[in-house]
Write a protein that holds these residues in place. Structure first.
Motif, PDB file in Angstrom:
ATOM      1  N   HIS A  35       0.835  -1.203   0.000  1.00 38.42           N
ATOM      2  CA  HIS A  35       0.000   0.000   0.000  1.00 38.42           C
ATOM      3  C   HIS A  35       0.868   1.250   0.000  1.00 38.42           C
ATOM      4  N   VAL A  36       0.369   2.297  -0.649  1.00 39.80           N
ATOM      5  CA  VAL A  36       1.085   3.571  -0.707  1.00 39.80           C
ATOM      6  C   VAL A  36       0.205   4.654  -0.099  1.00 39.80           C
ATOM      7  N   SER A  37       0.834   5.638   0.537  1.00 39.54           N
ATOM      8  CA  SER A  37       0.059   6.662   1.227  1.00 39.54           C
ATOM      9  C   SER A  37       0.867   7.941   1.349  1.00 39.54           C
ATOM     10  N   LEU A  38       0.167   8.996   1.761  1.00 40.89           N
ATOM     11  CA  LEU A  38       0.804  10.288   1.965  1.00 40.89           C
ATOM     12  C   LEU A  38       0.315  10.889   3.270  1.00 40.89           C
ATOM     13  N   SER A  39       1.129  11.804   3.802  1.00 40.42           N
ATOM     14  CA  SER A  39       0.811  12.499   5.043  1.00 40.42           C
ATOM     15  C   SER A  39       0.701  13.986   4.752  1.00 40.42           C
ATOM     16  N   VAL A  40      -0.408  14.605   5.151  1.00 38.80           N
ATOM     17  CA  VAL A  40      -0.673  16.009   4.852  1.00 38.80           C
ATOM     18  C   VAL A  40       0.110  16.907   5.814  1.00 38.80           C
ATOM     19  N   ASN A  41       0.711  17.961   5.275  1.00 36.99           N
ATOM     20  CA  ASN A  41       1.427  18.943   6.087  1.00 36.99           C
ATOM     21  C   ASN A  41       0.429  19.973   6.602  1.00 36.99           C
ATOM     22  N   THR A  42      -0.084  19.749   7.796  1.00 31.10           N
ATOM     23  CA  THR A  42      -1.119  20.629   8.338  1.00 31.10           C
ATOM     24  C   THR A  42      -0.560  21.970   8.812  1.00 31.10           C
ATOM     25  N   LEU A  43       0.744  22.172   8.741  1.00 29.58           N
ATOM     26  CA  LEU A  43       1.304  23.501   8.980  1.00 29.58           C
ATOM     27  C   LEU A  43       1.025  24.430   7.806  1.00 29.58           C
ATOM     28  N   LYS A  44       0.782  23.831   6.636  1.00 24.08           N
ATOM     29  CA  LYS A  44       0.543  24.627   5.434  1.00 24.08           C
ATOM     30  C   LYS A  44      -0.916  24.611   4.987  1.00 24.08           C
ATOM     31  N   ILE A  45      -1.645  23.547   5.300  1.00 23.44           N
ATOM     32  CA  ILE A  45      -3.004  23.399   4.795  1.00 23.44           C
ATOM     33  C   ILE A  45      -3.777  22.475   5.731  1.00 23.44           C
TER      34      ILE A  45
END
Length: 442
Positions: free
Chosen positions: A31-41
């Motif tokens: 499985h592939v995934s991403l982590s959102v940068n909540t400092l920017k958005i």
């Protein structure tokens, strides 16, 4: 996949009836995934604008599965630092640690930096994050991600754990040890890990891990959260190491793991648990959670705010609606904005302490790529905002010259859909590209 016989025999004994389900995963895609940068958005805003289908990773609020054929690393939002590509199981240790704003955090074996980026999200780039890797090559990846994520309150080190303990000492109340391991949990994702396991197996890794965790009592403060994690299944690298810490001293105690989407089979797995590829959508991972307390606590010290060099003040007066404040230091020609807090660093190999603002040469200030990605578009003027679907955006990221119908001249902050990418100089509609060569899209 041709797995080592010693490994399969051990796993068959460990898993019993569920072994066949486990071994079948090696014939399946990872499985592939991403982590959102909540400092920017915010996560909600990201889900609104991201063009590809996403599904939530259950043990984190800002992690999402994506389809393997989606070219997510080619999208301009990736270059803007809005997200980080991270294996889903690898998101679990930081969420088990659960650092909070103003914590003093230590990511002891951090490269390439994904878990440090998660920590920065949770502490809101407040307090202090010390992110370290002993490998000189791998620590460069941490620095790149620190810059892309737009972090200021960070200290990047290239040092051994015992040296950090000796110089900095007992001041960290959130500590992550994502220990070097034999990598059994990565066999499906990276077949090269099998070859590495044959020469660098559990026994060898056990000794290296023990040297690292022996330093924890010299690093933690009076009320510390500690997570020890690996991407392997071997008890000698996992449960045995937690037991060693609990048995050697009364300074450590068990701390319950709070993670959704993971089944806890018995009382013990509340404190030590695995992510299994046949039970969850992720590669193999182990998480052990502890509390630690010592009386040898070092007091916190803040940097004192000062005035920046006049040339940078002029830059801010011209371009920034709200000036940066803090402790400014010239290190040779490089201007640094230090973190809010400071710790002793004398004798340590410091890669970066704080935010690199740019360089001052011959009385001129040149802003850095790190500053571009730290800024918010609403705090800079003028900006050149390119739509993420515009081919000119890709050309900019490739370092090419582009032409725009814009009347403003001189230095601009180049953005995509309002999110900074880098700097450029405009002259009569010609965009002189300042995107660093080492960052360029291939």
């Amino acid at each position: 996949m041709n797995l080592p016989e010693i490994f399969t025999m051990r796993m068959k004994e460990k898993l019993g009836k569920s072994y066949l389900d486990f071994i079948q995963t090696y014939n399946e895609d990872y499985h592939v995934s991403l982590s959102v940068n909540t400092l920017k958005i915010s996560v909600d805003h990201f889900l609104e604008i991201f063009p590809y289908k996403l599904e939530p990773v259950p043990w984190t609020s800002d992690g999402f599965y994506y389809q393997p054929d989606n070219p997510v690393t080619k999208h301009p939002y990736y270059s803007a630092g809005l997200y980080y590509i991270q294996e889903p199981s690898a998101m679990s240790p930081v969420n088990a640690l659960n650092p909070t704003p103003d914590d003093f955090c230590l990511d002891l074996c951090a490269a390439p930096g994904g878990k440090s980026m998660q920590i920065s999200n949770l502490i809101g780039d407040r307090g202090l994050l010390v992110t370290n890797d002993i490998n000189e090559t791998r620590v460069k990846a941490i620095l790149r991600n620190v810059e892309k994520f737009g972090l200021r309150n960070v200290l990047v080190l290239n040092e051994s754990p015992d040296k950090i303990a000796k110089v900095i000492g007992n001041c960290f109340n959130s500590i992550l040890v994502d220990a070097p391991c034999s990598g059994e949990g990565m066999f499906r994702k990276d077949p090269r890990a099998v070859k590495s396991w044959e020469t660098y197996g559990p026994a060898e890794c056990h000794n290296i891990q023990r040297e690292i965790i022996d330093q924890l009592e010299n690093l933690m403060s009076d009320d510390s959260k500690i997570v020890y994690s690996t991407c392997t299944f071997a008890e000698t690298e996992n449960e045995d190491q937690i037991a060693y810490l609990l048995n050697q001293t009364e300074l450590f105690s068990q701390r319950e793991i709070q993670l959704s989407g993971i089944a806890y089979d018995d009382e013990n797995t509340k404190y030590m648990t695995h992510i299994w590829p046949h039970l969850q959508r992720g590669e193999g991972h182990f998480i052990g959670s502890l509390s630690g307390s010592t009386s040898h606590v070092k007091s916190r010290e803040k940097y004192v705010d000062n005035e920046p060099p006049e040339i940078f003040k002029l830059f801010m007066d011209k371009h920034m609606k709200e000036p940066l404040v803090g402790h400014f230091v010239l290190e040779g020609e490089r201007l640094i904005l230090k973190p809010e807090y400071k710790v002793p660093t004398k004798g340590l190999r410091v890669v970066r302490e704080g935010l690199l603002l740019g360089e001052i040469k011959k009385g001129r200030f040149t802003p850095s790529q790190a500053l571009a990605l730290y800024l918010k578009s609403e705090n800079f003027t003028p900006i050149l905002d390119l739509e993420s679907q515009n081919f000119d955006t890709v050309k900019y990221l490739k370092g090419e010259t582009i032409f725009v119908d814009v009347k403003t001249e001189g230095l601009h902050l180049v953005c995509t859909d309002g999110f900074p990418l880098g700097f450029a100089k405009l002259s009569s509609g010609t965009v002189k590209n300042m995107y660093p060569p080492s960052w360029r899209m291939l």
